[in-house]
Design an enzyme around this catalytic site. Structure first.
Site, short mmCIF file in Angstrom:
data_model
loop_
_atom_site.label_atom_id
_atom_site.label_comp_id
_atom_site.label_asym_id
_atom_site.label_seq_id
_atom_site.Cartn_x
_atom_site.Cartn_y
_atom_site.Cartn_z
N GLU A 1 59.80 61.53 57.34
CA GLU A 1 58.36 61.83 57.24
C GLU A 1 57.54 61.14 58.32
OE1 GLU A 1 60.10 59.90 55.24
OE2 GLU A 1 58.95 58.21 54.43
N CYS B 1 65.67 57.72 51.55
CA CYS B 1 66.00 56.31 51.41
C CYS B 1 66.45 56.00 49.98
CB CYS B 1 64.83 55.45 51.87
SG CYS B 1 65.35 53.86 52.51
N SER C 1 36.82 52.46 53.93
CA SER C 1 37.44 53.77 53.62
C SER C 1 36.62 54.96 54.12
CB SER C 1 37.67 53.96 52.12
OG SER C 1 38.38 52.88 51.61
N PRO D 1 21.11 52.18 55.57
CA PRO D 1 22.34 51.38 55.64
C PRO D 1 22.95 51.39 57.05
CG PRO D 1 22.39 52.82 53.71
CD PRO D 1 21.19 53.22 54.52
N HIS E 1 63.65 57.64 57.18
CA HIS E 1 62.34 58.19 56.78
C HIS E 1 61.89 59.27 57.75
CE1 HIS E 1 61.44 55.38 53.53
NE2 HIS E 1 62.15 54.50 54.24
N GLU F 1 36.27 37.58 57.86
CA GLU F 1 37.54 37.49 58.60
C GLU F 1 37.58 38.37 59.85
OE1 GLU F 1 37.78 38.27 55.18
OE2 GLU F 1 39.01 40.07 54.97
N LYS G 1 20.13 59.16 53.70
CA LYS G 1 19.52 57.87 53.99
C LYS G 1 20.11 57.21 55.24
CE LYS G 1 16.46 57.35 50.94
NZ LYS G 1 15.10 57.65 51.48
N1 GLN Z 1 65.14 49.58 48.11
C1 GLN Z 1 66.04 50.32 48.93
C2 GLN Z 1 66.65 49.48 50.03
O1 GLN Z 1 66.12 48.45 50.36
C3 GLN Z 1 65.39 51.55 49.52
C4 GLN Z 1 64.31 51.23 50.47
C5 GLN Z 1 63.46 52.40 50.77
O2 GLN Z 1 63.46 53.38 50.05
N2 GLN Z 1 62.68 52.34 51.84
O3 GLN Z 1 67.64 49.85 50.59
#
Ligand code: GLN
Length: 547
Positions: free
Chosen positions: A521, A380, A14, A189, A519, A148, A186
């Site tokens: 975003e 969604c 992170s 590390p 989506h 891994e 430091k």
């Molecule tokens: N669970 C809902 C679906 O599968 C919405 C999915 C989501 O919000 N990405 O349609």
């Protein structure tokens, strides 16, 4: 042929390797180069699609429908280059490919081993499309020393040997802890971490050190000496208030110069950083504030809604306001009234999600926003809940619900205004799914076209009636209820090109109430805020003036 920059991490996880990689990509672009960023993840899941957002943060979906790590979101937000399926690979994917080949008989007669079979598969992945860009930046997930991760480190070591000299460099990110008692940063590390890296044959060319404050000259020289890098290749990556300052901050520290020096590129082209200076100005000099509630389920881990948080910030930049996000746990309203928790916000966002838990709360949030004229963006699941709210409380379908809830609980409790989609059109072919299909990679995924109604609010916001947006869902609003809902004032203003799948709904007589099945975003950038987020924050700003 591309030049390769491998980005590794040490000391702790992170540290923001993804961010450092993305910022470096942006800086190389600022110098006129083309870049592509890749992520190699050592975990055994084939992709992060099946991991819990609580554990792994959001799943980032690409245009071509891959469910990938959220770092690919950083890459896109900083470089504007759309990631592809081939930009993300995990051990799980590598092993399953190797095993498929083994079953098919591709290695007939051979014993399959980590070296060379697994490492070859990794090297092939790194090399895909190497003639398309000037620089390929490959980030290795995890930290050096993880069991891994070993095949990946071995693969990048071999890779740099396979390529002509000077074609690959290694950038290693570590932490310089500050010991308050002695007032010291430091370096030990970091020294150990570089030692670990060198023991597996990788010598870093550039060292990026995360620290709270600046790195004094003495420590910088010590790091250079003990880690075998040049003093000007020790880059301080100090904590920043905003991630969008990273390109400017890392440039000041000489990160891009050190990288170009390591490749022997001289003279280096001068950078044009105006894009990032503008982003900086908008970030640190807002002219107001708005308060937005995100009513969701995964509120304990902010990374679960990473792209949404960032897209809201971008919307704020576009409107020169600071966006204060508060996370409200939807489950609270399963039993309690929503109003006391939602009062005072200038806008409400209900994000995507899976499963029935918290959905009654999301429905109440949609109702609150509709009745009180508060800007609402449903993404969604957030759109599906807005439709269920409309059906129940406006269209008199008291029993409206989603098939998703029935599938989970068993039985048939609801009138499914949201149903399980089993067949749809993608490009020019038909995709089919069954309820019992594998959970990984079986949703409606990736970029799909939507047609927007002339004169609708969304067509005005997008400035277009054809859009492309990314999807990730199994369920879909049923057009069987369209006429009834439209009569009540809920317009289905965006549809799939064949008119079968609702993509956007909006309340006609509400100042700003939009639900989207996709989506948005995922496509927002600080220097190119997504139109929906830009306008959502504009509406929030308006609300803030009214109260
Ligand atoms: N669970 C809902 C679906 O599968 C919405 C999915 C989501 O919000 N990405 O349609």
């Amino acid at each position: 042929m591309a030049r390769y920059i491998f980005i590794t991490g040490g000391v702790v996880s992170s540290l923001g390797k993804g961010l450092a990689s993305a910022a470096l990509g942006a800086l190389l672009q600022a110098r006129g180069y083309t870049v592509r960023l890749r992520k190699l993840d050592p975990y055994l899941n084939v992709d992060p699609g099946t991991m819990s957002p609580f554990e792994h943060g959001e799943v980032f979906v690409t245009d071509d429908g891959a469910e990938t790590d959220l770092d690919l979101g950083h890459y896109e937000r900083f470089t504007g280059v759309s990631a592809r399926k081939t930009d993300s690979v995990s051990s799980g994917r590598v092993y399953s490919t190797v095993l498929e080949k083994e079953r098919r008989g591709d290695y007939l007669g051979k014993t399959i081993q980590v070296i060379p079979h697994v490492t070859n598969e990794i090297k092939e992945f790194i090399d895909i499309g190497d003639d398309e860009v000037d620089f390929m930046l490959c980030e290795i997930g995890g930290t050096v020393g993880d069991i891994e991760g070993l095949p990946f480190f071995e693969a990048i070591r071999q890779f740099s040997q396979d390529k002509p000299r000077g074609q690959c460099i290694f950038m290693h990110l570590t932490l310089l802890p500050y010991i308050a008692a002695s007032g010291e940063l430091k370096t030990k590390p970091t020294q150990h971490s570089v030692k670990e890296l060198r023991s597996i044959g990788i010598a870093p060319d550039v060292l990026v050190c995360r620290s709270e404050g600046p790195i004094p000259k003495k420590e910088r020289e010590k790091l250079a000496l003990f880690c075998n890098v040049r003093p000007d290749s020790v880059i301080a990556a100090q904590d920043l208030k905003s991630i969008y300052e990273a390109p400017l901050a890392y440039h000041r520290e000489g990160m891009d110069q050190a990288v170009l020096d390591a490749f022997g590129i001289a003279p280096a082209p001068r950078p044009d950083l105006r894009r990032w200076e503008d982003v900086y100005d908008r970030t640190y000099n807002p002219e107001g504030e708005v308060k937005v509630a995100i009513v969701g389920k995964y509120t304990q881990l902010e990374d679960a809604y990473k792209s949404i948080k960032e897209a809201l910030t971008h919307g704020g930049m576009a409107n020169r306001v600071k966006v204060n996000v508060e996370w409200v746990d939807a489950e609270i309203f399963d039993t309690e009234e929503a109003a006391p928790y939602l009062q005072g916000f200038h806008a409400i966002l209900v994000p995507g999600g899976f499963g029935e838990r918290g959905t009654e709360g999301k429905i109440k949030a949609a109702q609150f926003a509709r009745e009180r004229n508060i800007p609402y963006l449903g993404i969604c699941l957030g759109m599906q809940m807005a439709v269920i709210e409309a059906a129940r409380n406006v269209a008199n379908l008291a029993n409206a619900g989603s098939e998703e809830f029935d599938h989970e609980a068993g039985g048939k409790r609801f009138t499914p205004v949201v149903y399980h989609l089993k067949e749809w059109v993608q490009g020019n072919h038909v995709v089919e799914r069954k309820v019992g299909d594998d959970k990984g990679g079986t949703m409606r995924l990736g970029s799909y076209t939507a047609k927007l109604s002339e004169g609708s609010k969304v067509a005005e916001i997008y400035g277009s009636t054809t859009i492309e947006e990314r999807h990730r869902h199994r369920y879909e609003v049923d057009t069987a209820y369209r006429a009834k809902l439209e009569d009540c004032g809920l317009s289905f203003s965006g549809m799939s090109p064949d008119g079968k799948l609702p993509e956007i709904v909006e309340w006609r007589d509400h100042p700003w109430f939009i639900g989207v099945q996709f989506h948005p975003e995922l496509k927002s950038k600080p220097f190119e805020p997504h139109p929906l987020f830009k306008d959502f924050i504009r509406a929030a700003k308006e609300t803030s003036r009214l109260v």
